[in-house]
Scaffold this motif. Structure first.
Motif, PDB file in Angstrom:
ATOM      1  N   SER A  48     -77.119 -34.833  64.714  1.00 26.01           N
ATOM      2  CA  SER A  48     -76.209 -35.969  64.558  1.00 26.01           C
ATOM      3  C   SER A  48     -75.345 -35.716  63.318  1.00 26.01           C
ATOM      4  O   SER A  48     -75.653 -34.844  62.498  1.00 26.01           O
ATOM      5  CB  SER A  48     -77.004 -37.259  64.378  1.00 26.01           C
ATOM      6  OG  SER A  48     -77.697 -37.230  63.144  1.00 26.01           O
ATOM      7  N   ALA A  49     -74.285 -36.497  63.169  1.00 23.95           N
ATOM      8  CA  ALA A  49     -73.399 -36.335  62.009  1.00 23.95           C
ATOM      9  C   ALA A  49     -74.171 -36.549  60.702  1.00 23.95           C
ATOM     10  O   ALA A  49     -73.995 -35.805  59.730  1.00 23.95           O
ATOM     11  CB  ALA A  49     -72.229 -37.291  62.106  1.00 23.95           C
ATOM     12  N   LYS A  50     -75.039 -37.563  60.696  1.00 27.93           N
ATOM     13  CA  LYS A  50     -75.827 -37.858  59.497  1.00 27.93           C
ATOM     14  C   LYS A  50     -76.775 -36.698  59.174  1.00 27.93           C
ATOM     15  O   LYS A  50     -76.938 -36.312  58.014  1.00 27.93           O
ATOM     16  CB  LYS A  50     -76.613 -39.146  59.711  1.00 27.93           C
ATOM     17  CG  LYS A  50     -77.390 -39.594  58.510  1.00 27.93           C
ATOM     18  CD  LYS A  50     -78.098 -40.911  58.771  1.00 27.93           C
ATOM     19  CE  LYS A  50     -78.915 -41.323  57.567  1.00 27.93           C
ATOM     20  NZ  LYS A  50     -79.623 -42.581  57.798  1.00 27.93           N
ATOM     21  N   GLU A  51     -77.397 -36.147  60.210  1.00 25.49           N
ATOM     22  CA  GLU A  51     -78.324 -35.027  59.997  1.00 25.49           C
ATOM     23  C   GLU A  51     -77.580 -33.796  59.505  1.00 25.49           C
ATOM     24  O   GLU A  51     -78.063 -33.079  58.631  1.00 25.49           O
ATOM     25  CB  GLU A  51     -79.087 -34.720  61.286  1.00 25.49           C
ATOM     26  CG  GLU A  51     -80.155 -33.662  61.111  1.00 25.49           C
ATOM     27  CD  GLU A  51     -80.953 -33.396  62.372  1.00 25.49           C
ATOM     28  OE1 GLU A  51     -81.820 -32.515  62.327  1.00 25.49           O
ATOM     29  OE2 GLU A  51     -80.713 -34.064  63.403  1.00 25.49           O
ATOM     30  N   LYS A  52     -76.398 -33.524  60.045  1.00 26.40           N
ATOM     31  CA  LYS A  52     -75.601 -32.373  59.587  1.00 26.40           C
ATOM     32  C   LYS A  52     -75.276 -32.504  58.108  1.00 26.40           C
ATOM     33  O   LYS A  52     -75.394 -31.533  57.348  1.00 26.40           O
ATOM     34  CB  LYS A  52     -74.283 -32.279  60.365  1.00 26.40           C
ATOM     35  CG  LYS A  52     -74.402 -31.695  61.717  1.00 26.40           C
ATOM     36  CD  LYS A  52     -73.035 -31.650  62.374  1.00 26.40           C
ATOM     37  CE  LYS A  52     -73.166 -31.339  63.838  1.00 26.40           C
ATOM     38  NZ  LYS A  52     -71.866 -31.375  64.524  1.00 26.40           N
ATOM     39  N   LYS A  53     -74.850 -33.707  57.717  1.00 28.68           N
ATOM     40  CA  LYS A  53     -74.509 -33.944  56.314  1.00 28.68           C
ATOM     41  C   LYS A  53     -75.730 -33.691  55.426  1.00 28.68           C
ATOM     42  O   LYS A  53     -75.628 -33.019  54.400  1.00 28.68           O
ATOM     43  CB  LYS A  53     -73.998 -35.374  56.150  1.00 28.68           C
ATOM     44  CG  LYS A  53     -73.495 -35.703  54.787  1.00 28.68           C
ATOM     45  CD  LYS A  53     -72.935 -37.116  54.761  1.00 28.68           C
ATOM     46  CE  LYS A  53     -72.451 -37.478  53.374  1.00 28.68           C
ATOM     47  NZ  LYS A  53     -71.913 -38.840  53.328  1.00 28.68           N
ATOM     48  N   PHE A  54     -76.880 -34.202  55.835  1.00 28.97           N
ATOM     49  CA  PHE A  54     -78.109 -34.004  55.076  1.00 28.97           C
ATOM     50  C   PHE A  54     -78.461 -32.514  55.017  1.00 28.97           C
ATOM     51  O   PHE A  54     -78.807 -31.983  53.968  1.00 28.97           O
ATOM     52  CB  PHE A  54     -79.262 -34.797  55.698  1.00 28.97           C
ATOM     53  CG  PHE A  54     -80.524 -34.751  54.892  1.00 28.97           C
ATOM     54  CD1 PHE A  54     -80.772 -35.711  53.940  1.00 28.97           C
ATOM     55  CD2 PHE A  54     -81.454 -33.739  55.081  1.00 28.97           C
ATOM     56  CE1 PHE A  54     -81.942 -35.671  53.181  1.00 28.97           C
ATOM     57  CE2 PHE A  54     -82.618 -33.684  54.331  1.00 28.97           C
ATOM     58  CZ  PHE A  54     -82.856 -34.653  53.373  1.00 28.97           C
ATOM     59  N   PHE A  55     -78.368 -31.842  56.167  1.00 25.75           N
ATOM     60  CA  PHE A  55     -78.705 -30.417  56.233  1.00 25.75           C
ATOM     61  C   PHE A  55     -77.822 -29.594  55.307  1.00 25.75           C
ATOM     62  O   PHE A  55     -78.310 -28.731  54.574  1.00 25.75           O
ATOM     63  CB  PHE A  55     -78.579 -29.911  57.676  1.00 25.75           C
ATOM     64  CG  PHE A  55     -78.673 -28.412  57.784  1.00 25.75           C
ATOM     65  CD1 PHE A  55     -79.871 -27.764  57.602  1.00 25.75           C
ATOM     66  CD2 PHE A  55     -77.544 -27.660  58.049  1.00 25.75           C
ATOM     67  CE1 PHE A  55     -79.961 -26.376  57.681  1.00 25.75           C
ATOM     68  CE2 PHE A  55     -77.617 -26.278  58.136  1.00 25.75           C
ATOM     69  CZ  PHE A  55     -78.834 -25.639  57.951  1.00 25.75           C
ATOM     70  N   LEU A  56     -76.515 -29.842  55.347  1.00 24.38           N
ATOM     71  CA  LEU A  56     -75.597 -29.055  54.517  1.00 24.38           C
ATOM     72  C   LEU A  56     -75.865 -29.264  53.031  1.00 24.38           C
ATOM     73  O   LEU A  56     -75.815 -28.316  52.236  1.00 24.38           O
ATOM     74  CB  LEU A  56     -74.145 -29.383  54.867  1.00 24.38           C
ATOM     75  CG  LEU A  56     -73.722 -28.922  56.268  1.00 24.38           C
ATOM     76  CD1 LEU A  56     -72.349 -29.475  56.610  1.00 24.38           C
ATOM     77  CD2 LEU A  56     -73.756 -27.413  56.378  1.00 24.38           C
ATOM     78  N   LYS A  57     -76.183 -30.505  52.659  1.00 23.30           N
ATOM     79  CA  LYS A  57     -76.534 -30.787  51.264  1.00 23.30           C
ATOM     80  C   LYS A  57     -77.842 -30.083  50.898  1.00 23.30           C
ATOM     81  O   LYS A  57     -77.945 -29.444  49.843  1.00 23.30           O
ATOM     82  CB  LYS A  57     -76.671 -32.295  51.067  1.00 23.30           C
ATOM     83  CG  LYS A  57     -77.008 -32.705  49.672  1.00 23.30           C
ATOM     84  CD  LYS A  57     -77.146 -34.212  49.564  1.00 23.30           C
ATOM     85  CE  LYS A  57     -77.686 -34.601  48.205  1.00 23.30           C
ATOM     86  NZ  LYS A  57     -78.039 -36.020  48.153  1.00 23.30           N
ATOM     87  N   TYR A  58     -78.830 -30.180  51.778  1.00 20.48           N
ATOM     88  CA  TYR A  58     -80.130 -29.547  51.533  1.00 20.48           C
ATOM     89  C   TYR A  58     -79.977 -28.029  51.437  1.00 20.48           C
ATOM     90  O   TYR A  58     -80.559 -27.384  50.578  1.00 20.48           O
ATOM     91  CB  TYR A  58     -81.103 -29.906  52.653  1.00 20.48           C
ATOM     92  CG  TYR A  58     -82.528 -29.463  52.393  1.00 20.48           C
ATOM     93  CD1 TYR A  58     -83.422 -30.297  51.749  1.00 20.48           C
ATOM     94  CD2 TYR A  58     -82.973 -28.205  52.788  1.00 20.48           C
ATOM     95  CE1 TYR A  58     -84.726 -29.899  51.500  1.00 20.48           C
ATOM     96  CE2 TYR A  58     -84.266 -27.796  52.542  1.00 20.48           C
ATOM     97  CZ  TYR A  58     -85.142 -28.645  51.897  1.00 20.48           C
ATOM     98  OH  TYR A  58     -86.419 -28.236  51.649  1.00 20.48           O
TER      99      TYR A  58
END
Length: 87
Positions: A48-58
């Motif tokens: 999801s968009a939220k998960e992608k954002k979290f993944f890229l930050k992580y």
């Protein structure tokens, strides 16, 4: 069966065959595009968009263990869910 019913059945069969052919071509094209993508790109397609954002930050913070993001992401989602229940 009348003659018109036979013709209609034949036309339905032709349409079904064409539809199957179109889906096969689309599937082959999609798989060739996926084949050219990296594992990361393929996995990100499912996020999801939220998960992608979290993944890229992580990933930026943990480049050696980027796939360990999921446990932290699950905790964050759980906390967000708990907060939404408290409201």
């Amino acid at each position: 069966m009348t003659g018109s019913n036979v013709v209609i059945d034949e036309l339905k069969n032709i349409v079904d065959e064409l539809e199957a052919s179109v889906w096969d071509k689309r599937s082959q094209e999609a798989s060739s595009h996926l084949k050219d993508k990296s594992e990361e790109d393929r996995r990100m397609l499912l996020m999801s968009a939220k998960e992608k954002k979290f993944f890229l930050k992580y990933k930026a913070e943990n480049p050696d263990n980027k796939w360990d993001y999921f446990e932290d992401y699950a905790k964050e989602v759980s906390q967000d869910f708990s907060k939404s229940l408290d409201k």
